[in-house]
Motif scaffolding. Structure first.
Motif, short mmCIF file in Angstrom:
data_model
loop_
_atom_site.label_atom_id
_atom_site.label_comp_id
_atom_site.label_asym_id
_atom_site.label_seq_id
_atom_site.Cartn_x
_atom_site.Cartn_y
_atom_site.Cartn_z
N ARG A 80 0.81 -1.18 0.01
CA ARG A 80 0.15 0.09 0.13
C ARG A 80 1.01 1.27 0.08
N PHE A 81 0.72 2.12 -0.99
CA PHE A 81 1.56 3.33 -1.15
C PHE A 81 0.88 4.46 -0.84
N VAL A 82 1.43 5.52 0.09
CA VAL A 82 0.93 6.70 0.30
C VAL A 82 1.82 7.73 0.24
N ILE A 83 1.14 8.84 -0.42
CA ILE A 83 1.86 9.90 -0.70
C ILE A 83 1.67 11.29 0.24
N LYS A 84 2.81 11.61 0.54
CA LYS A 84 2.42 12.97 1.51
C LYS A 84 3.06 14.14 0.78
N GLU A 85 2.31 15.04 0.44
CA GLU A 85 2.74 16.29 -0.38
C GLU A 85 3.27 17.24 0.73
N PHE A 86 4.66 17.40 0.61
CA PHE A 86 5.67 17.97 1.35
C PHE A 86 6.52 19.03 0.82
N ALA A 153 -9.22 23.77 1.74
CA ALA A 153 -9.09 22.45 1.77
C ALA A 153 -7.90 21.87 1.36
N VAL A 154 -7.10 22.72 0.39
CA VAL A 154 -5.79 22.24 -0.25
C VAL A 154 -4.68 22.59 1.02
N THR A 155 -4.82 23.97 1.51
CA THR A 155 -3.88 24.54 2.21
C THR A 155 -3.73 23.54 3.66
N THR A 156 -4.84 23.23 4.00
CA THR A 156 -4.97 22.38 5.37
C THR A 156 -4.29 21.11 5.03
N VAL A 157 -4.37 20.37 3.95
CA VAL A 157 -3.54 19.08 3.79
C VAL A 157 -1.97 19.39 3.89
N ILE A 158 -1.39 20.62 3.15
CA ILE A 158 -0.19 21.01 3.28
C ILE A 158 0.46 21.38 4.68
N GLU A 159 -0.59 22.13 5.33
CA GLU A 159 -0.29 22.60 6.76
C GLU A 159 -0.11 21.17 7.66
N GLU A 160 -1.08 20.33 7.51
CA GLU A 160 -1.03 19.18 8.20
C GLU A 160 0.28 18.21 8.02
N ASN A 161 0.61 18.24 6.71
CA ASN A 161 1.81 17.31 6.55
C ASN A 161 2.87 17.83 6.85
N HIS A 162 3.02 19.34 7.07
CA HIS A 162 4.25 20.08 7.63
C HIS A 162 4.50 19.80 9.18
N ARG A 163 3.12 19.79 9.81
CA ARG A 163 2.97 19.52 11.04
C ARG A 163 3.45 18.15 11.75
N LEU A 164 2.86 17.14 10.87
CA LEU A 164 3.30 15.97 11.04
C LEU A 164 5.05 15.64 10.82
N ALA A 165 5.34 16.15 9.66
CA ALA A 165 6.79 16.06 9.30
C ALA A 165 7.56 16.65 10.42
N GLN A 166 7.44 17.87 11.28
CA GLN A 166 8.09 18.43 12.36
C GLN A 166 7.97 17.41 13.54
N MET A 167 6.93 16.95 13.74
CA MET A 167 6.86 15.86 15.05
C MET A 167 7.78 14.68 14.53
N LEU A 168 7.78 14.44 13.45
CA LEU A 168 8.46 13.18 13.06
C LEU A 168 10.25 13.59 12.82
N GLU A 169 10.28 14.75 12.96
CA GLU A 169 11.69 15.32 12.69
C GLU A 169 12.34 15.07 11.20
N VAL A 170 11.23 15.27 10.19
CA VAL A 170 11.63 15.08 8.74
C VAL A 170 11.86 16.37 8.47
N SER A 171 12.86 16.71 7.83
CA SER A 171 13.40 18.03 7.37
C SER A 171 13.95 17.78 5.77
N GLY A 172 13.78 16.63 5.36
CA GLY A 172 14.24 16.83 3.93
C GLY A 172 13.65 15.71 3.10
N THR A 173 13.48 15.72 1.77
CA THR A 173 13.05 14.82 0.99
C THR A 173 13.84 13.95 0.03
N PRO A 174 13.43 12.74 -0.43
CA PRO A 174 12.43 12.01 0.04
C PRO A 174 12.70 11.63 1.52
N THR A 175 11.50 11.23 2.26
CA THR A 175 11.60 10.51 3.57
C THR A 175 10.54 9.56 3.45
#
Length: 203
Positions: A80-86, A153-175
């Protein structure tokens, strides 16, 4: 030789600590990583392994990984493949991600995958004019997509992904998050196959 041994032992301990930390982060944020309703899900939705990718369309290593990840998913058949727009590499990244999310929300997962592929292979600058051309090439009406790009609706997706990335200590792509395994950076196809096999044997 003793110094080298000590250094190797220290490195091994640091790696083990980082790995344990990553596993903890995945456990604490499992639902947001794997089951966000706003994410595109491809591959086999019922697959026994989930691969999540944090992606920026202007990232050279994301482009390098793109066909290999597609190959991994297609050859395996049970991923199962999931993409996070980041988008993190400037305004063109944001334009590309907003366009892709807009296509997903207006036209569904199949159109999104085509838009995603088109954006990763785009050689031109990611301007609104370029997005019009991409939409037309996909057989989609450009204006509604452009109009929807700057909605909440679009802005929220990007904001949520950035918030999650911050919690996961993700700072680069691809992760990537491959079930329990964090992969911070590009890994060739063979390496990803080994990680998937390892997750299956652990599972």
């Amino acid at each position: 030789e003793v110094l080298v041994e000590v250094m190797n032992e220290l490195q091994a301990r640091e790696d083990a600590a980082a790995s344990a930390r990553d596993q903890q982060l995945v456990t604490e944020n499992r639902d947001a990583i794997f089951n966000a309703a706003t994410d595109w899900v491809g591959g086999n939705p019922e697959g026994d392994i989930t691969v999540v990718e944090f992606l920026d369309y202007r990232c050279g290593y994301c482009r390098k990984a793109w066909e290999e990840v597609d190959q991994l998913v297609a050859q395996d058949g049970n991923i199962r493949f999931v993409i996070k727009e980041f988008p993190i590499l400037g305004e063109q990244s944001v334009v590309s991600s907003r366009f892709a999310i807009s296509v997903l929300q207006l036209h569904g997962p199949e159109a999104y995958k085509k838009a995603h592929d088109a954006l990763l292979s785009l050689r031109a600058d990611a301007t609104p004019e370029a997005m019009v051309r991409v939409a037309e090439e996909l057989g989609l009406e450009p204006q509604p997509i452009l109009d929807h790009m700057n909605t909440d609706a679009v802005t929220t997706v990007i904001e949520e992904n950035h918030r999650l990335a911050q919690m996961l200590e993700v700072s680069g792509t691809p992760t990537f998050v491959i079930d329990e395994t964090f992969v911070r950076g590009y890994v060739p196809l063979e390496g990803m196959q080994q990680i998937v096999a390892g997750e299956r044997s652990d599972g």
